[in-house]
Design an enzyme around this catalytic site. Structure first.
Site, PDB file in Angstrom:
ATOM      1  N   SER A 128      -2.286  -6.088  -6.854  1.00 42.62           N
ATOM      2  CA  SER A 128      -1.888  -6.188  -5.458  1.00 42.62           C
ATOM      3  C   SER A 128      -3.132  -6.238  -4.582  1.00 42.62           C
ATOM      4  CB  SER A 128      -0.999  -5.016  -5.071  1.00 42.62           C
ATOM      5  OG  SER A 128      -1.785  -3.843  -5.050  1.00 42.62           O
ATOM      6  N   LYS A 129      -2.891  -6.397  -3.293  1.00 41.72           N
ATOM      7  CA  LYS A 129      -3.983  -6.612  -2.338  1.00 41.72           C
ATOM      8  C   LYS A 129      -5.102  -5.584  -2.422  1.00 41.72           C
ATOM      9  CE  LYS A 129      -2.779  -9.755   1.229  1.00 41.72           C
ATOM     10  NZ  LYS A 129      -1.495  -9.936   1.915  1.00 41.72           N
ATOM     11  N   ARG A 130      -4.755  -4.341  -2.800  1.00 43.97           N
ATOM     12  CA  ARG A 130      -5.848  -3.360  -2.777  1.00 43.97           C
ATOM     13  C   ARG A 130      -6.845  -3.612  -3.910  1.00 43.97           C
ATOM     14  NH1 ARG A 130      -3.725   1.180  -6.178  1.00 43.97           N
ATOM     15  NH2 ARG A 130      -1.713   0.277  -6.728  1.00 43.97           N
ATOM     16  N   HIS A 131      -6.478  -4.466  -4.870  1.00 41.74           N
ATOM     17  CA  HIS A 131      -7.436  -4.805  -5.934  1.00 41.74           C
ATOM     18  C   HIS A 131      -8.367  -5.938  -5.519  1.00 41.74           C
ATOM     19  CE1 HIS A 131      -3.977  -3.107  -8.356  1.00 41.74           C
ATOM     20  NE2 HIS A 131      -4.973  -2.306  -8.629  1.00 41.74           N
ATOM     21  N   GLY A 132      -7.959  -6.705  -4.528  1.00 39.73           N
ATOM     22  CA  GLY A 132      -8.756  -7.861  -4.105  1.00 39.73           C
ATOM     23  C   GLY A 132      -7.814  -8.969  -3.671  1.00 39.73           C
TER      24      GLY A 132
END
Ligand code: GLU
Length: 474
Positions: free
Chosen positions: A245-249
């Site tokens: 998800s977005k928090r990974h990149g």
């Protein structure tokens, strides 16, 4: 052509998640590795989730990645009458029924946590009751009649046997009150009508697939082969993994492209996230090579972890292999936007060609060009070349008039001039180059050597930088 038919069936809900793109790619490869057909179906029956322009994002992404569908895309919202017709067939066969329950009644079946399934209230309405309700225009949905007992199972190509007790299955809605079909229903009808032989999709559908199998059975249709794909995961800061998800990149294809990743590199990398070639360690694949190397039995059921560093590495390799003109097409606009006119951006681009891993990195690596960085005299100290701030200053002072006399300000001339100077003074060429490179670049690691940097900066700026360096050393 073989009789293999696969499909990609995205819902147009905004952007192309990299996991969805991998599903599209694998579905395409399952088909094309066997000489089959690959179709695109836009699943837009959930009107609430529709996002304007999202279909174009899907089409653009497929185009840019070279995932080519056969024929024209199907659009489910244009096929509503078909689903209605098939739902009525199920009713006629006793495998589905009209449900007239009000929202109020349905709400009353749930506990305070919103949990609680449908109780089958309308399963056994009499023919008269049904006809009366229909005639009076009472709103209804159509539900699938699930068997009360027994089990339903199927064999997934990746996960093996999946079995579920029919008693756990709710009488799911096939056609909603607004006349639109649910995904659960229309994708089955479409897969059948479109001749899909292999359903390739994310594993979030693994356990609802028995319901779909029951629909195939109710119609008397042959079930397709199911190929469910493991989730793409991302690495969390604490070392665990969780759904990408977005928090990974960046997780959308377009965001990666905007950062300067090449579609071919992205495709190559994601091809290997859950599949590997048999009997080879090959890592680099063109789409054509993927088509011939791919086989279903190379799919893995362990969740694949999306590794941004590995993607960077792939991308860097792809950038290195780009012909100069193609590379410059992408690099020069970025350099021209940020560099002063006197900077030789073509030369700078060529220095960066083997040093960046994605085009977005260019901006970050040219700070030393766009400004004169704060520096420290310790930069002049280099053991190998036996340089010190003191002896570097001497070199710079010596070289200034020599450089000022240079007319052809290019790397070869500058290199020859500095070489000649070091020979005449019996200095190590490396030491002279070190002094000049630090004075001009103002950082320890620079793309390119002293004379290449001087060519990038041009005569006036190079000389100004050397003069500034001498003053600072005084
Ligand atoms: N529209 C569904 C989705 O995007 C497709 C699932 C399927 O491939 O059957 O999740």
């Amino acid at each position: 052509m073989s009789n293999v038919v696969t499909r990609f069936a995205p819902s147009p809900t905004g952007f192309m998640h990299i996991g969805n793109l991998r599903t599209a790619l694998y579905s395409y490869l399952v088909s094309k590795s066997q000489g089959g057909k690959f179709i695109l179906r836009i699943e837009d029956t959930d009107q609430v989730r529709l996002v304007e322009g999202a279909t174009d994002v899907i089409l653009d992404t497929l185009k840019m990645t070279g995932i080519e569908y056969d024929g024209e895309p199907y659009v489910q919202s244009e096929r509503l009458s078909i689903y209605k017709e098939y739902a009525e067939k199920l009713i006629a066969g006793g495998n589905a029924y009209y449900c007239f329950c009000t929202q109020q009644r349905l709400d009353s079946l749930r506990d305070e946590n919103g949990i609680g399934g449908y109780d089958g209230h309308c399963r056994n309405l009499s023919k008269d009751e049904i006809e009366k309700n229909l005639a009076e225009g009472v709103p209804y949905v159509i539900r699938q009649k699930m068997p009360d007992e027994g089990k339903t199972s199927y064999t997934d190509v990746v996960y093996g046997e999946v079995e579920i007790d029919n008693s756990e299955l709710r009488d799911q809605i096939l056609i909603k009150a607004d006349g639109f079909p649910t995904y659960n229903f229309c994708h089955v009808v479409d897969d059948y009508l479109m001749g899909v032989t292999h359903v390739v999709r994310g594993n979030e559908y693994l356990t609802s697939t028995p319901k779909y199998c029951l629909l195939y059975d109710a119609f008397g249709w042959e079930r397709p082969t199911y190929v469910h794909l493991p989730l793409l995961m991302g690495k969390d800061e604490n070392g665990n993994v969780s759904k990408l998800s977005k928090r990974h990149g960046a997780v959308s294809f377009q965001d990666l492209v905007n950062d300067g990743y090449l579609p071919e590199a992205i495709v190559n990398y994601i091809a290997l996230l859950g599949w590997c070639p048999k009997d080879s360690n090959q890592e680099f694949f063109t789409m054509d090579e993927l088509k011939s190397a791919f086989s279903i039995d190379g799919l893995s059921k362990s969740p694949a972890v999306f590794d941004y560093e590995k993607l960077k590495w792939f991308n860097a390799e792809y950038i290195k292999k780009m012909p100069d003109d193609k590379y410059e097409e992408k690099a020069l606009p970025i350099l021209d936007e940020f560099c002063e006119n006197y900077i030789n951006t073509k030369k700078l681009a060529s220095l960066l060609h083997t040093r960046i891993s994605y085009f977005g990195e260019i901006r970050k690596s040219i700070d030393f060009v766009t400004s004169r960085l704060e520096m420290d005299s310790s930069f002049y100290t280099n053991k190998k070349n036996k340089t010190t701030p003191e002896n570097c200053k001497e070199v710079l002072v010596d070289c200034l008039p020599i450089l000022e006399a240079v007319e052809n300000w290019d790397n070869d001339t500058l290199f020859a001039v500095l070489k000649e100077y070091s020979a005449s003074k019996e200095k190590k060429a490396g030491a002279v180059m070190w002094a000049v490179r630090i004075a001009v670049g103002r950082q320890i690691i620079t793309p390119g050597g002293a004379t290449e940097l001087m060519e990038v900066f041009g005569k006036a700026e190079s000389i100004a930088r050397i003069k500034q360096a001498v003053e600072e050393l005084e």
